[in-house]
Design a protein around this motif. Structure first.
Motif, PDB file in Angstrom:
ATOM      1  N   THR A 111       0.848  -1.197   0.000  1.00 42.12           N
ATOM      2  CA  THR A 111       0.000   0.000   0.000  1.00 42.12           C
ATOM      3  C   THR A 111       0.881   1.245   0.000  1.00 42.12           C
ATOM      4  N   GLY A 112       0.238   2.378  -0.237  1.00 45.59           N
ATOM      5  CA  GLY A 112       0.967   3.634  -0.190  1.00 45.59           C
ATOM      6  C   GLY A 112       1.215   4.109   1.221  1.00 45.59           C
ATOM      7  N   TRP A 113       0.145   4.101   2.028  1.00 46.70           N
ATOM      8  CA  TRP A 113       0.224   4.674   3.366  1.00 46.70           C
ATOM      9  C   TRP A 113       0.475   3.626   4.450  1.00 46.70           C
ATOM     10  N   GLY A 114       0.345   2.346   4.128  1.00 43.49           N
ATOM     11  CA  GLY A 114       0.498   1.301   5.136  1.00 43.49           C
ATOM     12  C   GLY A 114      -0.848   0.823   5.658  1.00 43.49           C
ATOM     13  N   GLN A 115      -0.811  -0.189   6.494  1.00 42.49           N
ATOM     14  CA  GLN A 115      -2.035  -0.810   7.000  1.00 42.49           C
ATOM     15  C   GLN A 115      -2.664  -0.037   8.150  1.00 42.49           C
ATOM     16  N   HIS A 116      -1.936   0.890   8.760  1.00 45.24           N
ATOM     17  CA  HIS A 116      -2.529   1.703   9.816  1.00 45.24           C
ATOM     18  C   HIS A 116      -1.943   3.103   9.752  1.00 45.24           C
ATOM     19  N   GLY A 117      -2.536   4.012  10.504  1.00 42.37           N
ATOM     20  CA  GLY A 117      -2.131   5.410  10.488  1.00 42.37           C
ATOM     21  C   GLY A 117      -3.270   6.289  10.004  1.00 42.37           C
ATOM     22  N   PRO A 118      -3.207   7.596  10.255  1.00 43.16           N
ATOM     23  CA  PRO A 118      -4.313   8.492   9.904  1.00 43.16           C
ATOM     24  C   PRO A 118      -4.688   8.488   8.431  1.00 43.16           C
ATOM     25  N   LEU A 119      -3.737   8.192   7.538  1.00 40.91           N
ATOM     26  CA  LEU A 119      -3.998   8.245   6.104  1.00 40.91           C
ATOM     27  C   LEU A 119      -4.223   6.868   5.483  1.00 40.91           C
ATOM     28  N   ALA A 120      -4.247   5.826   6.281  1.00 43.41           N
ATOM     29  CA  ALA A 120      -4.245   4.462   5.762  1.00 43.41           C
ATOM     30  C   ALA A 120      -5.359   4.195   4.760  1.00 43.41           C
ATOM     31  N   HIS A 121      -6.521   4.818   4.933  1.00 40.44           N
ATOM     32  CA  HIS A 121      -7.667   4.516   4.064  1.00 40.44           C
ATOM     33  C   HIS A 121      -7.872   5.579   2.981  1.00 40.44           C
ATOM     34  N   ALA A 122      -6.974   6.544   2.886  1.00 41.70           N
ATOM     35  CA  ALA A 122      -7.113   7.608   1.887  1.00 41.70           C
ATOM     36  C   ALA A 122      -6.548   7.164   0.545  1.00 41.70           C
ATOM     37  N   ALA A 123      -7.097   7.714  -0.532  1.00 47.07           N
ATOM     38  CA  ALA A 123      -6.534   7.469  -1.862  1.00 47.07           C
ATOM     39  C   ALA A 123      -5.208   8.212  -1.992  1.00 47.07           C
ATOM     40  N   GLY A 124      -4.391   7.783  -2.922  1.00 47.87           N
ATOM     41  CA  GLY A 124      -3.113   8.455  -3.146  1.00 47.87           C
ATOM     42  C   GLY A 124      -2.350   7.803  -4.269  1.00 47.87           C
ATOM     43  N   HIS A 125      -1.277   8.474  -4.676  1.00 48.78           N
ATOM     44  CA  HIS A 125      -0.368   7.935  -5.670  1.00 48.78           C
ATOM     45  C   HIS A 125       1.059   8.264  -5.243  1.00 48.78           C
TER      46      HIS A 125
END
Length: 364
Positions: A111-125
């Motif tokens: 994943t881009g942001w990782g499995q946890h953290g404040p941004l984990a479920h946000a879209a991104g590139h």
């Protein structure tokens, strides 16, 4: 002799970018990688990233599809998935389920942001992931906006490469312990890790936050690209004094005392202009005849069409053609367990499915 990963089985859930690239790396090295794609989906990501593996279409949204996939996972050594956190769990193929079916499984999550953290479920590139690590801010010219370095730093370097390292490390550990585990590969973590040397320089007071002012970011006049008479470019990198002296001698600047100030940043702008004026007097290839292959640390800046034909790349077979598609060859090289040549990726037809079931030991 098959590649060093011959005998390892990997299930890849089709995605884009770093997941397929990691799967390609493992397939290049001899692993038996099977890509599971949704019906009518992208498969294994095209003619290059999808090479050297078969693709089967399974509708994971249907209970029987998830069970078919789980039957394959039960026979695998590793799994690669690149969905947002929670997607595999909702499909009934999360780590708990898969490890229950196969306790030795190495479950790779990209994943881009990782499995946890404040941004984990946000879209991104890629550009977003490397932005929060400091890497993007450091790339570009002084006084200009940061420049996206294609998607090398996040997707492929910080993402796929680190996922591959994680998978191989966990496979080694599983060989000793008999237990699998989850590998959480986040592009933010990987891109930050790629910046380790710069953080080291900064801790020593040898790196500034302002881009385009440092030794390796185009700030130093002797570590940069220069236009030649034909509009093509040379890449210069003679950092060490003896290599710098070689460059000066070969371009006719050995007797210019201004160039004695190599490591004085105050002199860099003026020296850049003088060196640029000299290099504009000949074409790129004329300069290469004088400089390439010497200790002056100079190479031509080649485009995608030129690179496969450079004599060094030709001698090392750095590029190959697979079904007429020119592409980078597998790397690195092995002295004994040399992998087979890459093959075009392909969907599994009826005959291939029968062979796949036999090879993986799964029922119809």
């Amino acid at each position: 002799m098959p590649g060093p990963l011959a005998g390892f089985k990997v299930v890849e859930f089709a995605g884009i970018g770093p997941g397929p690239f990691c799967a390609m790396l493992l397939a290049d090295l001899g692993a038996d990688v099977l890509c599971i794609a949704r019906p009518g989906g992208q498969g294994a990501a095209g003619p290059v990233l999808g090479r050297s593996r078969q693709t089967v279409e399974i509708d994971l949204r249907q209970p029987e599809g998830a069970q078919q996939a789980l039957a394959l996972v039960a026979k695998a050594d590793a799994l690669i998935e690149g969905f947002r956190p929670g997607v595999m769990e909702r499909l009934g193929l999360g780590p708990d389920v898969c490890l229950a079916a196969n306790p030795r499984l190495v479950y790779g999550r990209m994943t881009g942001w990782g499995q946890h953290g404040p941004l984990a479920h946000a879209a991104g590139h890629d550009i977003n992931y490397i932005a929060i690590t400091g890497a993007l801010q450091a790339i570009g010219r002084r006084g200009e906006a940061p420049v996206p370095p294609l998607n090398y730093v996040g997707d492929f370097g910080g993402g796929a490469m680190l996922l591959a390292v994680g998978l191989l490390s966990a496979l080694l550990e599983a060989g000793r312990s008999g237990q699998g585990q989850v590998v959480d590969a986040a592009m933010t973590d990987g891109a930050a890790l790629l910046s380790a040397m710069m953080f080291g320089f900064k801790a020593q007071g040898q790196w500034r936050n302002e881009r385009g002012t440092n030794l390796l970011d185009g700030g130093a006049f002797f570590y940069d690209t220069y236009a030649c008479a034909d509009g093509r470019y040379l890449a210069l990198g003679p950092i060490e004094p003896q290599f710098y002296a070689e460059l000066r001698q070969r371009v006719g600047l050995a007797d210019d005392p201004d160039f004695d100030r190599q490591m004085d940043p105050r002199a860099w702008p003026a020296l850049r202009e003088k060196l640029a004026a000299v290099l504009r007097t000949r074409t790129r290839d004329e300069w290469c005849a004088v400089l390439e292959g010497t200790d002056a640390c100079v190479a031509p800046v080649l485009d995608w069409d030129e690179a496969p034909h450079h004599p060094h790349n030709v001698a090392r077979h750095t590029f190959v053609s697979v079904d007429g598609v020119v592409q980078p060859a597998p790397a690195p090289r092995f002295s004994r367990s040399t992998p087979d040549a890459p093959q075009a990726g392909r969907p599994a037809d009826v005959a291939a499915l029968a062979e796949l079931r036999r090879r993986w030991g799964v029922a119809d």
